[in-house]
Design an enzyme around this catalytic site. Structure first.
Site, PDB file in Angstrom:
ATOM      1  N   HIS A 348       4.145  -6.731  11.304  1.00  0.00           N
ATOM      2  CA  HIS A 348       2.884  -5.984  11.423  1.00  0.00           C
ATOM      3  C   HIS A 348       1.674  -6.762  10.933  1.00  0.00           C
ATOM      4  O   HIS A 348       0.619  -6.170  10.723  1.00  0.00           O
ATOM      5  CB  HIS A 348       2.968  -4.685  10.615  1.00  0.00           C
ATOM      6  CG  HIS A 348       3.743  -3.591  11.281  1.00  0.00           C
ATOM      7  ND1 HIS A 348       3.223  -2.799  12.275  1.00  0.00           N
ATOM      8  CD2 HIS A 348       5.012  -3.167  11.094  1.00  0.00           C
ATOM      9  CE1 HIS A 348       4.135  -1.909  12.658  1.00  0.00           C
ATOM     10  NE2 HIS A 348       5.225  -2.116  11.959  1.00  0.00           N
ATOM     11  N   LYS A 534     -10.316   3.139   8.075  1.00  0.00           N
ATOM     12  CA  LYS A 534      -9.162   2.260   7.939  1.00  0.00           C
ATOM     13  C   LYS A 534      -9.137   1.697   6.528  1.00  0.00           C
ATOM     14  O   LYS A 534     -10.111   1.809   5.782  1.00  0.00           O
ATOM     15  CB  LYS A 534      -9.181   1.135   8.963  1.00  0.00           C
ATOM     16  CG  LYS A 534     -10.505   0.420   9.105  1.00  0.00           C
ATOM     17  CD  LYS A 534     -10.488  -0.574  10.261  1.00  0.00           C
ATOM     18  CE  LYS A 534     -10.574   0.099  11.612  1.00  0.00           C
ATOM     19  NZ  LYS A 534      -9.363  -0.009  12.395  1.00  0.00           N
ATOM     20  N   ARG A 535      -8.024   1.099   6.175  1.00  0.00           N
ATOM     21  CA  ARG A 535      -7.894   0.458   4.873  1.00  0.00           C
ATOM     22  C   ARG A 535      -9.064  -0.488   4.641  1.00  0.00           C
ATOM     23  O   ARG A 535      -9.515  -1.169   5.553  1.00  0.00           O
ATOM     24  CB  ARG A 535      -6.557  -0.300   4.876  1.00  0.00           C
ATOM     25  CG  ARG A 535      -6.122  -0.913   3.594  1.00  0.00           C
ATOM     26  CD  ARG A 535      -4.633  -1.281   3.699  1.00  0.00           C
ATOM     27  NE  ARG A 535      -4.337  -2.040   4.903  1.00  0.00           N
ATOM     28  CZ  ARG A 535      -4.348  -3.366   4.973  1.00  0.00           C
ATOM     29  NH1 ARG A 535      -4.693  -4.078   3.907  1.00  0.00           N
ATOM     30  NH2 ARG A 535      -4.030  -3.992   6.087  1.00  0.00           N
ATOM     31  N   LYS A 540     -11.205  -6.486   8.008  1.00  0.00           N
ATOM     32  CA  LYS A 540     -11.569  -5.330   8.831  1.00  0.00           C
ATOM     33  C   LYS A 540     -13.088  -5.167   8.928  1.00  0.00           C
ATOM     34  O   LYS A 540     -13.582  -4.397   9.728  1.00  0.00           O
ATOM     35  CB  LYS A 540     -10.909  -4.062   8.285  1.00  0.00           C
ATOM     36  CG  LYS A 540      -9.382  -4.110   8.409  1.00  0.00           C
ATOM     37  CD  LYS A 540      -8.731  -2.879   7.806  1.00  0.00           C
ATOM     38  CE  LYS A 540      -7.217  -2.956   7.835  1.00  0.00           C
ATOM     39  NZ  LYS A 540      -6.616  -2.740   9.146  1.00  0.00           N
ATOM     40  N   THR A 642      -4.041   1.455  14.992  1.00  0.00           N
ATOM     41  CA  THR A 642      -3.708   2.733  15.629  1.00  0.00           C
ATOM     42  C   THR A 642      -4.872   3.716  15.553  1.00  0.00           C
ATOM     43  O   THR A 642      -4.924   4.651  16.350  1.00  0.00           O
ATOM     44  CB  THR A 642      -2.455   3.377  14.992  1.00  0.00           C
ATOM     45  OG1 THR A 642      -2.613   3.405  13.567  1.00  0.00           O
ATOM     46  CG2 THR A 642      -1.197   2.608  15.358  1.00  0.00           C
ATOM     47  N   LYS A 646      -6.093   6.667  18.310  1.00  0.00           N
ATOM     48  CA  LYS A 646      -6.375   8.066  17.973  1.00  0.00           C
ATOM     49  C   LYS A 646      -7.804   8.440  18.371  1.00  0.00           C
ATOM     50  O   LYS A 646      -8.045   9.533  18.903  1.00  0.00           O
ATOM     51  CB  LYS A 646      -6.168   8.289  16.470  1.00  0.00           C
ATOM     52  CG  LYS A 646      -4.742   8.091  16.008  1.00  0.00           C
ATOM     53  CD  LYS A 646      -4.659   7.859  14.506  1.00  0.00           C
ATOM     54  CE  LYS A 646      -3.283   7.352  14.114  1.00  0.00           C
ATOM     55  NZ  LYS A 646      -3.254   6.811  12.746  1.00  0.00           N
TER      56      LYS A 646
END
Length: 800
Positions: A348, A534-535, A540, A642, A646
């Protein structure tokens, strides 16, 4: 199951009386939830029993999905939906003067995961049950989970998440399925009369692993699978042996919190303890159950599939070898053949630091027998592969190297299948991250793009949208998500597009009401809701999003009379407790939010909302309200994502880099219905290879960007002298590791385009519909069916 409203009301009142010896009027909301949960479990108990019996009698191949995280979210509504009882229960509670949503909100959100990894595992468990796959989850029953996030003076503060304060209504403790997990001590191999070697142990630290089982209900199919979560407890010897408080604490720590701080050796050792604890307990349980219905071990590979969800459960490989050799007396060759037949591994991550390694000294002291087995795996791997591929390649790819046990290498070598989670990610595994192992085992590598449970993320989270879809194309899409593509012709239906816009407005109103109630911030519902959830991690690039907020802020401040399209920027993110830089970014976001939200010149034209303690239930509120889905990781860093799936399923348009599954979303929904931008993977790798990236050149060459960065250190943004300097230096002095400045201009251009396009609502809704229609392509049911066919080789229900 079939149930009337009258029967439900009778059963519910009886449950209240049985549990509390009182009337409904004298119960609290949490009490009502517990009673309702107990009742739903009773309704489903026969299905759970029948399912286990069915799998046993048909000798069905079992899949065991090992993950250090499971993030199931609240289970009440999900279980009722899958049992086809949701409308009956809603109606019955209403007739009793109760509100289902109020009761549902009192259910604790199980704190068993951090983000995408744990939520993916939960989505896949839901899909396995709904596809009638004999699927089981294996994880840890964390007493306090990750942490409860609160903001104090803008900083993240971690508090214990006491999610088990009232117990867990969905779990069943299985004392008779407990097992012993050994740590430390001395281990040697004792020759036996028949010439074999038998492992002998002394002075081990034993821990009792106690399973708590949670039923995972399939969608309208009378199937209930099992998620088994292990709790660490004192072993039976506690009745004969004195355990000091320190020893007792060491044992309870194992299942206390998810991802303990590993910035020191004690934290690293605790993480390794956790990983072996649930891996060993799970494999012991699997082998014990297998032996109860089979003679000998030869058919193990045909009846058992164990899936390793990222590197954390990799120790299932040497643990299986230990059990087969030490307790079932298999030869090495037989044990290794069976183990590799059983095991499969999903990678992952692209980031090297996330490919777990453990210092050999620590590993050997904590897990001496497992270390002996890994040494032998390493020796045989080197002996077999060095003559073919050469010493240099095998040194790089062996399980042991540079004083470390390399978990990702062990996972690849000990599995028959290795998959990435998006085409780009899988290609990068082959060409970069696991390149050497791909050269050795090319046939093992394959792609399985991630998927999401549309039951939770559309049917439950966005009921207004679900009802609109039902009215338009019928309800078969709920079982066959690819039927969502039949919505596409309605792009030309003005009435439908108006209804779709009303659905979004309804969801914005719900989110705005929550923000007003919990944070005291009033939001416009005609604004663009620009969402990044998100984290919190540097790759990111929440920082890029903050820079856009500052740009918009300065535009309004410079031209207060100039009309602007109103914006609401929404964040949800937790940072690892020891990740100092990520926590600095959280502080920056919160300070910028305060500055923007309290500025009378800005008014309601621009708002920034950082919702604390982001988790599944908050996501279910944010995602349906989103207009823009920020997927802005540095190209090549996000394996898949993901949240992108969504958000698209709920009609958000992606503002996205060419990374992970963003590329697949652009292909499925059409790039013209998204906002792609930024460096491509080959451009990022070119910078790495040439070493010629100069962040300062972007800073000096763009006055707007320079103003934004300077605001971090010149007092424009109040109260961040240390944090501002740290972030500024990371970009200029330390050359912007994740190319934030390189992508700034392209990102801003698309943000400006979004503001322009949003004013044409019919066209915007057409593009939102294109995303919804394409989202069935990313359903977890379809993803899990591909795992079942290609990797696990297990039967499943067809989706058409």
């Amino acid at each position: 199951m079939k149930l009337t409203t009258a029967q439900f009301k009778k059963d519910f009142l009886s449950e209240i009386e049985t549990l509390y010896s009182t009337s409904l009027d004298d119960t609290t909301t949490i009490g009502q939830f517990i009673a309702l949960g107990q009742l739903v479990r009773r309704y489903n108990s026969q299905s759970w029993t029948r399912t286990a019996k069915l799998y046993r009698e048909h000798h069905q191949k079992q899949v065991y999905y090992f993950s250090i995280e499971f993030l199931p979210g609240r289970l009440l509504a999900s279980n009722l939906l899958n049992l086809n009882l949701l409308s009956i229960v809603r109606k019955g509670l209403k007739e009793l003067g109760l509100d289902f949503e109020t009761i549902s909100r009192s259910e604790p959100d199980p704190a068993l995961g951090n983000g995408g990894l744990g939520r993916l595992a939960a989505c896949y468990m839901d899909a396995m049950a709904s596809l009638k796959i004999a699927g089981n989850g294996n994880g840890i029953r964390y007493r306090y989970g990750l942490f409860k996030q609160v903001f104090m003076d803008g900083y993240q503060v971690e508090l214990p998440d006491d999610w088990l304060h009232h117990g867990n209504v969905w779990e069943t403790r299985r004392d008779n399925k407990s097992c012993i997990v050994r740590f430390g001590g001395n281990v040697w191999l004792q020759p036996q009369p028949d010439g074999s070697l038998q492992a002998q142990y002394e002075n081990t630290d034993d821990v009792l692993a106690v399973p708590y089982d949670v039923g995972i209900v399939g969608y309208h199919n009378d199937i209930t699978n099992t998620l088994r979560l292990w709790s660490a407890e004192l072993p039976p010897s506690v009745t004969q042996t004195y355990y000091s408080q320190a020893q007792r604490d060491r044992i309870s720590e194992i299942s206390k919190v998810l991802y303990p701080d590993d910035s020191n050796s004690a934290g690293q050792q605790l993480r390794l303890c956790q990983e072996y604890f649930f891996s060993s307990a799970g494999v012991q349980s699997i082998v014990r159950d297998f032996c109860a219905t089979h003679h000998g071990m030869r058919s193990l590979g045909k009846k058992i599939a164990i899936h390793i969800n990222d590197t954390h459960p990799t120790l299932v490989i040497p643990e299986m070898m230990r059990l087969l050799m030490d307790e079932h007396h298999c030869s090495w060759d037989v044990a290794w053949t069976l183990t590799t037949q059983v095991m499969s591994y999903t990678n992952h991550t692209i980031l090297q630091e996330a490919l777990e390694t453990w210092p050999i000294g620590m590993f050997q002291g904590l897990l001496p027998r497992i270390y002996q087995i890994i040494v032998e795996i390493d020796r045989r791997y080197r002996a077999q592969q060095t003559p073919i591929f050469g010493k240099a390649l095998i040194d790089l790819t062996a399980p042991l190297g540079n004083g470390q046990v390399r978990m990702a290498h062990l996972a690849v070598i000990g599995s028959h299948s290795v998959n990435g989670v998006a085409p780009l990610h899988t290609e990068l595994l082959k060409t970069d991250v696991l390149r050497g192992l791909y050269q050795v085992y090319p046939e093992r590598f394959n792609n399985k793009t991630n998927g999401i449970a549309t039951r939770r993320w559309v049917q439950l989270a966005n009921q207004p949208l679900s009802q609109l879809i039902d009215q338009t194309i019928g309800s078969s899409w709920r079982r066959q998500p690819d039927l969502l593509q039949t919505l596409l012709p309605y792009q030309q239906d003005d009435h439908f597009l108006h209804q779709l816009a009303q659905v979004k407005l309804t969801n914005k109103q719900a989110l705005a009401a929550y923000v007003q109630r919990t944070m005291g911030i009033k939001l416009r519902t005609d604004a663009i809701y620009d969402v990044q959830i998100k984290r919190l991690h540097a790759y990111k690039r929440q920082l890029l999003h903050v820079f856009e907020i500052l740009r918009e802020y300065f535009v309004i401040k410079d031209h207060p009379d100039q009309p602007v399209v109103p914006r609401v920027h929404i964040f949800g993110a937790k940072a690892a407790p020891s990740y100092h830089y990520a926590k600095a970014i959280i502080k920056l976001i919160n300070v910028v939010a305060d500055m923007v939200n309290q500025d009378p010149v800005i008014g309601d034209r621009l708002k920034v909302v950082f919702i604390p303690n982001y988790g599944v239930s908050i996501a279910e509120l944010i995602i349906p309200a989103a207009d823009v889905s920020e997927q802005i990781s540095t190209a090549s860093k996000e394996a898949s994502g993901t949240s992108n799936m969504k958000l698209m399923a709920n009609g958000a348009l992606s503002l996205a880099t060419y990374d992970g599954a963003n590329i697949d979303i652009m292909q499925a929904a059409g790039a013209e219905n998204e906002y792609p931008f930024g460096l491509r993977v080959h451009e990022v790798y070119d910078y790495y290879q040439r070493g010629n990236y100069r962040a300062a050149a972007f800073y000096n060459g763009n006055p707007e960007l320079k103003r934004i960065l300077d605001s971090l250190i010149n007092g424009t943004i109040p109260g961040i002298p240390t944090v501002g300097r740290e972030i500024y230096d990371s970009l200029i002095r330390y050359n912007d590791e994740f190319f934030v400045l390189a992508d700034y201009q392209a990102y801003v251009k698309q943000q400006q385009q979004i503001s322009q396009d949003f004013q044409d609502q019919p066209t915007w809704q057409q593009r939102a519909l294109a995303n919804i229609a394409a989202s069935g392509h990313f359903a977890a049911d379809l993803a899990v069916a591909r795992y079942a066919d290609d990797i696990w080789q297990v039967p499943h229900d067809r989706l058409n």
